[in-house]
Design an enzyme around this catalytic site. Structure first.
Site, short mmCIF file in Angstrom:
data_model
loop_
_atom_site.label_atom_id
_atom_site.label_comp_id
_atom_site.label_asym_id
_atom_site.label_seq_id
_atom_site.Cartn_x
_atom_site.Cartn_y
_atom_site.Cartn_z
N HIS A 1 61.40 64.90 42.26
CA HIS A 1 62.74 65.41 41.95
C HIS A 1 62.93 66.79 42.58
CE1 HIS A 1 66.28 65.54 39.01
NE2 HIS A 1 66.35 66.65 39.73
N ASP B 1 69.40 70.49 49.18
CA ASP B 1 70.35 71.60 49.27
C ASP B 1 69.98 72.76 48.34
OD1 ASP B 1 70.95 69.57 47.45
OD2 ASP B 1 73.09 70.00 47.39
N HIS C 1 70.09 61.91 36.67
CA HIS C 1 69.97 63.16 35.90
C HIS C 1 70.55 62.90 34.51
CE1 HIS C 1 69.63 65.20 39.80
NE2 HIS C 1 69.26 66.28 39.15
N GLU D 1 69.68 66.75 30.32
CA GLU D 1 69.46 68.12 30.79
C GLU D 1 70.61 69.00 30.30
OE1 GLU D 1 70.45 68.71 34.87
OE2 GLU D 1 69.19 70.48 35.12
N ASP E 1 62.85 70.81 41.35
CA ASP E 1 64.33 70.75 41.33
C ASP E 1 64.89 71.47 42.56
OD1 ASP E 1 66.44 69.49 40.15
OD2 ASP E 1 66.84 71.03 38.66
N HIS F 1 65.95 68.86 45.19
CA HIS F 1 67.22 68.79 45.92
C HIS F 1 67.07 69.48 47.28
CE1 HIS F 1 69.69 67.42 42.44
NE2 HIS F 1 68.65 67.90 41.80
N GLY G 1 75.08 66.59 39.20
CA GLY G 1 76.29 67.34 38.86
C GLY G 1 76.39 67.60 37.37
N1 HPA Z 1 71.30 68.84 37.44
C1 HPA Z 1 72.36 68.17 37.91
N2 HPA Z 1 72.75 68.25 39.16
C2 HPA Z 1 72.06 69.03 39.99
C3 HPA Z 1 70.96 69.75 39.57
C4 HPA Z 1 70.55 69.65 38.23
O1 HPA Z 1 69.57 70.26 37.76
N3 HPA Z 1 70.49 70.44 40.62
C5 HPA Z 1 71.30 70.15 41.67
N4 HPA Z 1 72.24 69.28 41.29
ZN ZN Z 2 67.99 67.90 39.79
#
Ligand code: HPA
Ligand code: ZN
Length: 414
Positions: A90, A94, A273, A276, A354, A92, A246
């Site tokens: 997991h 970006d 996701h 969280e 992350d 990203h 998101g």
């Molecule tokens: N949660 C949801 N969307 C995301 C996250 C996250 O931690 N990081 C980048 N996009």
């Molecule tokens: Zn994430």
């Protein structure tokens, strides 16, 4: 912003003026800073007097020593963990650019950024001090601003894999949303560009890589479906999974269930996701309405004991991210993070970054944090590495081979 250089355990650290002693310790080692909160450690000044970690650091040149009174022995060093073979599920793309690359791309593309040095940029992008997942996500607007060309996406993906390989990450699934590169790029261009960068890095490093594409909860579900339709065409070209990212609260995953259904129908694995920025009902929805095979984060799973039992029984892996959860306030502190509890209750938990840039961590850091702050010992850390390998979105025979290879490497060095 003015920075002060102080010394913690003989090492120089730079902190903002007005930072506390605890901040200075955290700048050196998050795990150590967390020990301060549990009274397993205290801080002294240069002449050995105890100081309150909540006090400001004062002037430049201040000297502090952290005295650990109750750490489990023997400690595993961060250097040793860097040499462990690891897998990450997991992260990203970006959120994981090299700061120097981001500056270079901004110059080339005439994009204005809030800082013009790698250190300044790292600070400006840092999600430390944000108050919610929603605020955390705003940092991605800055990184995405320089990722709107195919060449940039290709370069960033290439460098990302090279950097992970350097810390012995042998398998990684990296995610991003091609939807966030429109209108500059078509979905096809936005998928093919990182795949090219990945392919080149894989040839050079031997690290195995899968790409996960993300629908976005706050965008129309029709866009998630459109993305899934394009992504399934790349199933044998490196795209291994579909995700939904998101802002979570108020944006239910089930609205995007058609995209998940299409992905599953065409053999793409699915993660989502959940748990969280919202509670366990969101995890339930990801599993039951969307068919997610893994959960991104799942931090709040324990609030529903029956769901936790189900996740244990079904062996549904959680892609957990300790530092990110602190930043988004999914947990109030590391010491209250449920990671260790879930591991002990039999959940298939994995450790992940992350965002390497926005969260300011490497996978090695996260393993070290689990060791120093949550007290995971060698056998537990090995279990977590193997959990990640066993949860990879790979065909069965390749997954088994990955587990066997990492297990035998770990037996030799861990
Ligand atoms: N949660 C949801 N969307 C995301 C996250 C996250 O931690 N990081 C980048 N996009
Ligand atoms: Zn994430």
């Amino acid at each position: 912003m003015a920075r002060l250089r102080v010394f913690v355990n003989e090492r120089p650290v730079d902190v903002a003026r007005g930072a506390t002693v605890r901040d200075a310790v955290a700048a050196l080692d998050h795990g150590l800073a967390d020990l301060l909160a549990t009274a397993a450690a205290y801080v002294t000044d240069g002449v050995g007097r105890q100081v309150d970690a909540r006090d400001p650091v004062g002037e430049a040149g201040g000297v502090f020593r952290v005295v650990v009174t109750a750490r489990r022995a023997p400690a595993i060093s961060k250097e040793a963990l860097r040499r462990w073979p690891k897998a990450e599920l997991h992260v990203h793309l970006d959120g994981s650019l090299r700061p120097a690359t981001m500056l270079e791309l901004a110059r080339e593309q005439h994009v204005r950024l809030p800082a013009d040095t790698p250190e300044g940029l790292t600070l400006a992008l840092s999600v430390q001090g944000v108050h919610s997942l929603e605020e955390y996500l705003t940092k991605y607007q800055l990184t995405l601003a320089v990722m709107q060309t195919a060449a940039a996406l290709e370069r960033i993906a290439y460098e990302f894999v090279v950097d992970l390989a350097a810390e012995q990450v042998r398998y990684v699934e990296v995610r991003y949303s091609p939807l966030l590169h429109r209108p500059a790029l078509t979905l096809t261009q936005a998928i093919e560009a990182p795949l090219r960068g990945i392919e080149r890095a894989v040839r050079e490093t031997g690290t195995r890589v899968g790409l996960i594409v993300c629908g976005i909860r706050t965008l129309p579900p029709a866009m998630s479906l459109e993305l899934a339709q394009v992504a399934v065409g790349y199933r044998s070209a490196g795209v291994v999974g579909f995700d939904l990212a998101g802002a979570e609260h108020g944006h239910p995953a089930e609205d995007h269930r058609a995209a998940f259904a299409l992905a599953v129908q065409h053999g793409l694995a699915c993660t989502c996701h959940a748990g969280e920025g919202d509670g366990p009902a969101s995890i339930h929805q990801a599993l039951q309405s969307c068919g997610a095979q893994r959960i991104g984060h799942g931090t709040r799973l324990g609030e529903d004991p029956a769901l936790l039992e189900y996740v244990v029984a079904q062996r549904i892996p959680l892609e957990m991210c300790l530092t990110s959860n602190l930043h988004t306030h999914a947990v109030p502190s590391l010491t209250t993070h449920p990671f260790r509890r879930y591991l002990e209750q039999g959940v298939v938990v994995t450790l992940n970054t992350d965002g390497r840039l926005v969260d300011g961590v490497t996978l090695t850091d996260e393993y070290h944090l689990a060791h120093t702050a949550l007290g995971l010992g060698k056998d537990e850390l090995v279990r977590v590495v193997l959990n990640a390998c066993e949860s990879a979105f790979l065909p069965e025979f390749e997954r088994v081979a990955l587990v066997a290879r990492i297990q035998s490497e770990l037996e030799k060095i861990a």
